[in-house]
Enzyme design. Structure first.
Site, mmCIF file in Angstrom:
data_model
loop_
_atom_site.group_PDB
_atom_site.id
_atom_site.type_symbol
_atom_site.label_atom_id
_atom_site.label_comp_id
_atom_site.label_asym_id
_atom_site.label_seq_id
_atom_site.Cartn_x
_atom_site.Cartn_y
_atom_site.Cartn_z
ATOM 1 N N ASN A 101 30.527 52.172 12.902
ATOM 2 C CA ASN A 101 31.084 50.902 12.975
ATOM 3 C C ASN A 101 32.511 51.118 13.094
ATOM 4 O OD1 ASN A 101 30.347 51.377 10.273
ATOM 5 N ND2 ASN A 101 31.794 49.586 9.572
ATOM 6 N N SER A 157 46.214 47.099 7.221
ATOM 7 C CA SER A 157 45.951 47.543 5.991
ATOM 8 C C SER A 157 44.408 47.585 5.581
ATOM 9 C CB SER A 157 46.385 46.530 4.955
ATOM 10 O OG SER A 157 46.027 45.143 5.117
ATOM 11 N N GLY A 158 43.471 47.030 6.573
ATOM 12 C CA GLY A 158 42.049 46.976 6.286
ATOM 13 C C GLY A 158 41.566 48.353 6.973
ATOM 14 N N TYR A 159 40.336 48.359 6.869
ATOM 15 C CA TYR A 159 39.353 49.510 7.174
ATOM 16 C C TYR A 159 39.537 50.002 8.736
ATOM 17 C CZ TYR A 159 36.866 49.023 2.963
ATOM 18 O OH TYR A 159 36.763 49.020 1.757
ATOM 19 N N CYS A 167 30.955 46.072 16.459
ATOM 20 C CA CYS A 167 30.452 47.076 16.369
ATOM 21 C C CYS A 167 28.817 47.132 16.518
ATOM 22 C CB CYS A 167 30.484 47.595 14.678
ATOM 23 S SG CYS A 167 29.842 46.372 13.573
#
Length: 343
Positions: free
Chosen positions: A310, A10-12, A149
């Site tokens: 990133n 559900s995150g980026y 990143c």
């Protein structure tokens, strides 16, 4: 088709994994987990996926009844290590995007993450997920840890110089990152009213990616990190002292030798043009990391520069590239998007 599942989808980073893997010609996503959003469609938190999938999130416990071969972990730092033994029982290949298995020394991990490592015996099983420097090991590894990143950009910018013996002393890294690097749950500091227009030095020292760059380059590294106006993108400026007698031609030759045949690293060090040094703006959505340099002949120093998205090369794209290496597929598979200009 290889069957894969994503923990913490559900995150980026989870959203980027879904975006890339839905378009991968050799992969089928069979499960995407989120305890908070279980039962809801994945195109809710990831609206860019509307029309591409009808998939719904499932709870983490549901993975035990799903058949898959590869498990991607986009779960939080400090939490993943305690659950890793269970994750390793679920799939033949585990690709971890948390920070918990990036550092080889548990004491270094404790220093930078502020927590005792609860599964130090598993650390040696993981291979660093940076194909440019670990391709042979990744081809046979079923335990892969994707670097951070800013660490990815820093390592790719600095390591050609240390491998060739062209710099000496401490490397000082000035890193800049967009707001997506803070994740979905960034708190009040990530609110638009607070972030817009700000150049926030959120890590004046001891950023955890400092340790990853030091580990990969065998150098003392000191790093600062600043949040900038952008949503996506990382840029690192790595300041170092050139070894005696090293010329700009030597620097250029080291970069060309290191990355001549790499599909996702481009050496950008031009004297003219709008984008004559690495710039994350034109890398949005792509899996490229651009690296470059600027030599100061008068004082014998060099600035080594790296830039990337990133969420892609610095996260989900790097993980998919490692997947391709592990299963012997062309590394560009599912990662062909070149970025945007203008953007």
């Amino acid at each position: 088709m290889l069957r894969v599942a994503i923990v913490g989808a559900s995150g980026y980073i989870g959203g980027e994994l879904l975006r890339l893997l839905f378009g991968h010609p050799r992969v089928t996503v069979v499960a995407a987990t989120s305890d908070r959003l279980a039962g809801r469609r994945v195109d809710g938190p990831h609206p860019n996926l509307r029309g591409h999938t009808d998939m719904c999130f499932v709870g983490h416990d549901a993975l035990e009844s799903v058949d898959f071969e590869v498990l991607f972990l986009a779960a939080p730092h400090r939490e993943t290590m305690g659950k890793m033994a269970g994750f390793l029982k679920l799939a033949e290949t585990v690709i971890d995007l948390s920070g918990d298995f990036r550092l080889r020394d548990p004491e270094t991990y404790a220093f930078y993450y502020g927590a005792t490592h609860t599964a130090p015996h598993l650390i040696p099983e993981f291979t660093t997920g940076l194909p440019e420097w670990h391709r042979a090991e990744l081809a046979t590894s079923d335990r892969i840890s994707i670097p951070g990143c800013m660490a990815t950009a820093g390592i790719l910018a600095v390591r050609p110089m240390t491998q060739a013996g062209l710099i000496e002393g401490t490397v000082r890294v000035d890193a800049r990152t967009g707001s997506s690097g803070s994740g979905v749950s960034s708190g009040p500091a990530g609110a638009h009213a607070e972030r817009s227009g700000a150049l926030r030095v959120f890590a004046p020292s001891r950023h955890r990616h400092e340790a990853e760059i030091a580990q990969a380059t065998d150098r003392t590294v000191r790093m600062t990190a600043t949040g900038v106006e952008a949503v996506r993108g990382v840029q690192v400026l790595c300041h170092a002292k050139l070894a005696s007698g090293v010329s700009e031609r030597d620097v250029r030759s080291a970069f060309r030798a290191a990355y001549r045949n790499e599909p996702f690293v481009r050496v950008i060090a031009q004297r003219h043009g709008l984008y004559r040094l690495p710039e994350p703006k034109i890398l949005t959505g792509s899996n490229f990391c651009d690296v470059g340099f600027a030599v100061s002949a008068d004082d014998g120093t060099v600035v080594l520069i790296g830039a990337l998205d990133n969420l892609v090369k610095g996260g989900a794209g790097g993980a998919v590239q490692c997947l391709n290496v592990r299963f012997g597929w062309p590394e560009r598979t599912g990662l062909e998007f070149p970025g945007l200009h203008p953007n």
